[in-house]
Design a protein around this motif. Structure first.
Motif, PDB file in Angstrom:
ATOM      1  N   ILE A 287       0.833  -1.203   0.000  1.00 14.08           N
ATOM      2  CA  ILE A 287       0.000   0.000   0.000  1.00 14.08           C
ATOM      3  C   ILE A 287       0.866   1.251   0.000  1.00 14.08           C
ATOM      4  O   ILE A 287       0.666   2.177  -0.794  1.00 14.08           O
ATOM      5  N   VAL A 288       1.851   1.291   0.881  1.00 10.50           N
ATOM      6  CA  VAL A 288       2.699   2.473   0.984  1.00 10.50           C
ATOM      7  C   VAL A 288       3.507   2.675  -0.296  1.00 10.50           C
ATOM      8  O   VAL A 288       3.612   3.792  -0.815  1.00 10.50           O
ATOM      9  N   ALA A 289       4.070   1.581  -0.833  1.00 10.27           N
ATOM     10  CA  ALA A 289       4.862   1.699  -2.063  1.00 10.27           C
ATOM     11  C   ALA A 289       3.992   2.166  -3.225  1.00 10.27           C
ATOM     12  O   ALA A 289       4.436   2.970  -4.060  1.00 10.27           O
ATOM     13  N   SER A 290       2.762   1.687  -3.286  1.00 11.81           N
ATOM     14  CA  SER A 290       1.861   2.099  -4.360  1.00 11.81           C
ATOM     15  C   SER A 290       1.552   3.586  -4.266  1.00 11.81           C
ATOM     16  O   SER A 290       1.552   4.300  -5.277  1.00 11.81           O
ATOM     17  N   VAL A 291       1.270   4.068  -3.062  1.00 14.78           N
ATOM     18  CA  VAL A 291       0.979   5.492  -2.892  1.00 14.78           C
ATOM     19  C   VAL A 291       2.195   6.332  -3.247  1.00 14.78           C
ATOM     20  O   VAL A 291       2.074   7.373  -3.919  1.00 14.78           O
ATOM     21  N   GLU A 292       3.366   5.904  -2.837  1.00 12.14           N
ATOM     22  CA  GLU A 292       4.590   6.639  -3.200  1.00 12.14           C
ATOM     23  C   GLU A 292       4.723   6.722  -4.722  1.00 12.14           C
ATOM     24  O   GLU A 292       5.069   7.777  -5.272  1.00 12.14           O
ATOM     25  N   GLY A 293       4.428   5.624  -5.412  1.00 13.07           N
ATOM     26  CA  GLY A 293       4.480   5.628  -6.866  1.00 13.07           C
ATOM     27  C   GLY A 293       3.444   6.546  -7.476  1.00 13.07           C
ATOM     28  O   GLY A 293       3.710   7.247  -8.466  1.00 13.07           O
ATOM     29  N   SER A 294       2.249   6.570  -6.893  1.00 15.83           N
ATOM     30  CA  SER A 294       1.198   7.457  -7.395  1.00 15.83           C
ATOM     31  C   SER A 294       1.577   8.924  -7.204  1.00 15.83           C
ATOM     32  O   SER A 294       1.344   9.754  -8.087  1.00 15.83           O
TER      33      SER A 294
ATOM     34  N   GLY B 161       2.840  13.864  -9.630  1.00 17.60           N
ATOM     35  CA  GLY B 161       3.563  15.105  -9.382  1.00 17.60           C
ATOM     36  C   GLY B 161       2.959  15.918  -8.269  1.00 17.60           C
ATOM     37  O   GLY B 161       2.897  17.150  -8.333  1.00 17.60           O
ATOM     38  N   THR B 162       2.513  15.245  -7.213  1.00 23.34           N
ATOM     39  CA  THR B 162       1.884  15.929  -6.093  1.00 23.34           C
ATOM     40  C   THR B 162       2.422  15.378  -4.787  1.00 23.34           C
ATOM     41  O   THR B 162       2.962  14.266  -4.741  1.00 23.34           O
ATOM     42  N   ASP B 163       2.254  16.136  -3.723  1.00 27.09           N
ATOM     43  CA  ASP B 163       2.713  15.706  -2.409  1.00 27.09           C
ATOM     44  C   ASP B 163       1.673  14.870  -1.673  1.00 27.09           C
ATOM     45  O   ASP B 163       2.000  14.229  -0.668  1.00 27.09           O
ATOM     46  N   TYR B 164       0.413  14.915  -2.153  1.00 28.78           N
ATOM     47  CA  TYR B 164      -0.646  14.206  -1.439  1.00 28.78           C
ATOM     48  C   TYR B 164      -1.772  13.843  -2.394  1.00 28.78           C
ATOM     49  O   TYR B 164      -1.935  14.458  -3.463  1.00 28.78           O
ATOM     50  N   VAL B 165      -2.526  12.825  -2.035  1.00 24.37           N
ATOM     51  CA  VAL B 165      -3.791  12.536  -2.709  1.00 24.37           C
ATOM     52  C   VAL B 165      -4.901  12.752  -1.690  1.00 24.37           C
ATOM     53  O   VAL B 165      -4.709  12.576  -0.481  1.00 24.37           O
ATOM     54  N   ASP B 166      -6.048  13.156  -2.183  1.00 22.78           N
ATOM     55  CA  ASP B 166      -7.157  13.450  -1.283  1.00 22.78           C
ATOM     56  C   ASP B 166      -7.808  12.182  -0.749  1.00 22.78           C
ATOM     57  O   ASP B 166      -8.201  12.131   0.421  1.00 22.78           O
ATOM     58  N   LEU B 167      -7.929  11.178  -1.606  1.00 26.40           N
ATOM     59  CA  LEU B 167      -8.507   9.907  -1.164  1.00 26.40           C
ATOM     60  C   LEU B 167      -7.702   8.744  -1.732  1.00 26.40           C
ATOM     61  O   LEU B 167      -7.273   8.775  -2.894  1.00 26.40           O
TER      62      LEU B 167
ATOM     63  N   ALA C  93      -0.547   1.012   7.556  1.00 20.95           N
ATOM     64  CA  ALA C  93      -0.300   1.772   6.325  1.00 20.95           C
ATOM     65  C   ALA C  93      -1.084   3.074   6.327  1.00 20.95           C
ATOM     66  O   ALA C  93      -0.555   4.143   5.993  1.00 20.95           O
ATOM     67  N   PHE C  94      -2.363   3.015   6.703  1.00 23.76           N
ATOM     68  CA  PHE C  94      -3.187   4.218   6.735  1.00 23.76           C
ATOM     69  C   PHE C  94      -2.601   5.244   7.714  1.00 23.76           C
ATOM     70  O   PHE C  94      -2.550   6.444   7.422  1.00 23.76           O
ATOM     71  N   ASP C  95      -2.188   4.770   8.881  1.00 31.37           N
ATOM     72  CA  ASP C  95      -1.612   5.686   9.870  1.00 31.37           C
ATOM     73  C   ASP C  95      -0.355   6.361   9.336  1.00 31.37           C
ATOM     74  O   ASP C  95      -0.175   7.584   9.486  1.00 31.37           O
ATOM     75  N   ASP C  96       0.515   5.578   8.719  1.00 28.81           N
ATOM     76  CA  ASP C  96       1.767   6.134   8.208  1.00 28.81           C
ATOM     77  C   ASP C  96       1.505   7.150   7.100  1.00 28.81           C
ATOM     78  O   ASP C  96       2.134   8.219   7.054  1.00 28.81           O
ATOM     79  N   LEU C  97       0.592   6.840   6.211  1.00 25.37           N
ATOM     80  CA  LEU C  97       0.299   7.736   5.095  1.00 25.37           C
ATOM     81  C   LEU C  97      -0.397   9.010   5.567  1.00 25.37           C
ATOM     82  O   LEU C  97      -0.115  10.107   5.081  1.00 25.37           O
ATOM     83  N   GLU C  98      -1.287   8.871   6.530  1.00 24.26           N
ATOM     84  CA  GLU C  98      -1.976  10.056   7.053  1.00 24.26           C
ATOM     85  C   GLU C  98      -1.012  10.944   7.833  1.00 24.26           C
ATOM     86  O   GLU C  98      -1.003  12.175   7.654  1.00 24.26           O
ATOM     87  N   SER C  99      -0.214  10.353   8.709  1.00 27.72           N
ATOM     88  CA  SER C  99       0.684  11.161   9.539  1.00 27.72           C
ATOM     89  C   SER C  99       1.738  11.873   8.704  1.00 27.72           C
ATOM     90  O   SER C  99       2.203  12.963   9.066  1.00 27.72           O
ATOM     91  N   ALA C 100       2.098  11.281   7.555  1.00 23.20           N
ATOM     92  CA  ALA C 100       3.063  11.917   6.659  1.00 23.20           C
ATOM     93  C   ALA C 100       2.414  12.954   5.757  1.00 23.20           C
ATOM     94  O   ALA C 100       3.107  13.614   4.963  1.00 23.20           O
ATOM     95  N   GLY C 101       1.100  13.116   5.852  1.00 19.13           N
ATOM     96  CA  GLY C 101       0.397  14.092   5.023  1.00 19.13           C
ATOM     97  C   GLY C 101       0.256  13.675   3.575  1.00 19.13           C
ATOM     98  O   GLY C 101      -0.008  14.517   2.706  1.00 19.13           O
TER      99      GLY C 101
ATOM    100  N   VAL D 284      -1.943  11.203   2.391  1.00 15.91           N
ATOM    101  CA  VAL D 284      -3.320  10.837   2.063  1.00 15.91           C
ATOM    102  C   VAL D 284      -4.241  11.527   3.064  1.00 15.91           C
ATOM    103  O   VAL D 284      -4.016  11.452   4.276  1.00 15.91           O
ATOM    104  N   ARG D 285      -5.274  12.188   2.551  1.00 16.75           N
ATOM    105  CA  ARG D 285      -6.198  12.912   3.426  1.00 16.75           C
ATOM    106  C   ARG D 285      -7.316  12.020   3.959  1.00 16.75           C
ATOM    107  O   ARG D 285      -7.768  12.203   5.086  1.00 16.75           O
ATOM    108  N   ALA D 286      -7.816  11.092   3.139  1.00 16.18           N
ATOM    109  CA  ALA D 286      -8.954  10.267   3.543  1.00 16.18           C
ATOM    110  C   ALA D 286      -8.861   8.916   2.836  1.00 16.18           C
ATOM    111  O   ALA D 286      -8.155   8.767   1.829  1.00 16.18           O
ATOM    112  N   PHE D 287      -9.623   7.940   3.362  1.00 13.56           N
ATOM    113  CA  PHE D 287      -9.465   6.562   2.903  1.00 13.56           C
ATOM    114  C   PHE D 287     -10.814   5.919   2.597  1.00 13.56           C
ATOM    115  O   PHE D 287     -11.847   6.263   3.180  1.00 13.56           O
ATOM    116  N   GLY D 288     -10.777   4.969   1.672  1.00 13.66           N
ATOM    117  CA  GLY D 288     -11.974   4.233   1.321  1.00 13.66           C
ATOM    118  C   GLY D 288     -11.619   2.893   0.720  1.00 13.66           C
ATOM    119  O   GLY D 288     -10.467   2.449   0.774  1.00 13.66           O
TER     120      GLY D 288
END
Length: 311
Positions: free
Chosen positions: A99-106, A111-117, A135-143, A145-149
């Motif tokens: 999950i974390v590696a996929s988000v880093e790739g996204s 070309g953004t620092d965050y995704v909204d969902l 994974a959700f905690d790490d991504l949220e605390s690092a700013g 990912v704003r929200a999850f689904g």
């Protein structure tokens, strides 16, 4: 364009979303024209996934290359992406590492620092919900990912995650169209012996579960007849349905796609419709269904004409 605050977030969302799974082979001008048409119609919410395109993150990358968003333009958009499908199998992976590696790739591709969902794309039978929570905690605390689904999850699969994750599950993206509508029509035929429509195929009332827990359903493939089996609009196999759609389109002065969109947006669950077209004119037309005031008789007439049992 009808908007609402996505429950569990501070995101103001339109009830129509621009899906970008088919832009990999489009030119910069074509992508910009598509997004511009959506924005002009009030659609400022785009849907991605890491697997969209011929290679991983391809559509996300093409979007970023074409749009070249300024920081202000980026902040004006709601960007959603998904993770969890490994196309090489295919198989599903909801491990912390994936999950974390996929988000880093996204993030790199977009070309953004965050995704909204961030959505978990399909259920992983081997899911360890503690891994998802980490994974959700790490991504949220690092700013990042704003929200999850989630996407394509049953109520019990959602509940399993909800037991472990701190963040609310705010979205479940599910296939829904006039002709592919078990999440709605099963309830219409409940307790009818021998009626195939009464069979529960979604783990037990996924739409009602979403409404009870403030989870927004996002309807993907809103014009597909079945599971990637072609569209029902203008199809001779759905002549009766198209006759009703065309009559209502003429009555309201909108294209047929708007009526098909409105059948979903009219539902009080406040669902979002995810458009998959790459034609700007179709986006503009479908978006007109956002606030189309279908009456109860019209909504049920469309339901019957689509072949569903209304006892």
């Amino acid at each position: 364009m009808k908007t609402f605050t996505l429950p569990g977030t501070d995101i103001t969302a339109p009830n129509v979303v621009l899906g970008l799974m088919r832009i990999a082979d489009k030119s910069d001008d074509q992508i910009r024209a598509l997004v511009r048409a959506a924005r002009e119609a009030g659609v400022d919410f785009v849907d991605h996934a890491d697997i969209y395109g011929p290679t991983t993150h391809a559509c996300e990358r093409r979007f970023a290359e074409a749009m070249r968003l300024t920081p202000a333009e980026r902040d004006a958009l709601t960007i959603q992406t998904k993770a969890g499908i490994v196309p090489e199998g295919p198989y599903f992976d909801h491990s912390h590492e994936h999950i974390v590696a996929s988000v880093e790739g996204s993030l790199r591709a977009l070309g953004t620092d965050y995704v909204d969902l961030l959505l978990l794309h399909r259920p992983d039978a081997l899911v360890e919900p503690e891994e998802v929570a980490r994974a959700f905690d790490d991504l949220e605390s690092a700013g990042k990912v704003r929200a999850f689904g989630v996407s394509n999850h049953t109520p019990r699969q959602v509940d399993l995650l909800r037991r472990y994750v701190r963040q609310p599950i705010v979205v479940n993206q599910l296939q829904l169209s006039l002709t592919h509508a078990p999440i709605i029509t099963q309830g219409l035929a409940a307790n009818m012996v021998g009626e195939p429509q009464s069979a529960t195929l979604d783990g037990g009332g996924v739409l009602d579960h979403a409404r009870l827990h403030d989870i927004t359903v996002q309807a993907w493939s809103p014009f597909q007849a079945g599971f990637f089996s072609g569209v029902f609009l203008d199809s001779p196999e759905y002549a009766e349905l198209n006759a009703v759609i065309d009559r209502l389109a003429e009555r309201y002065g909108v294209p047929p796609t708007a009526v098909a969109t409105a059948w979903i947006t009219r539902h009080p669950a406040r669902m979002q419709v995810v458009l998959g077209t790459t034609t700007p004119e179709r986006v503009t037309g479908a978006a007109q269904g956002s606030e189309l005031p279908l009456t109860r008789p019209e909504w049920y007439e469309l339901t019957r004409a689509a072949g569903h049992r209304v006892p």
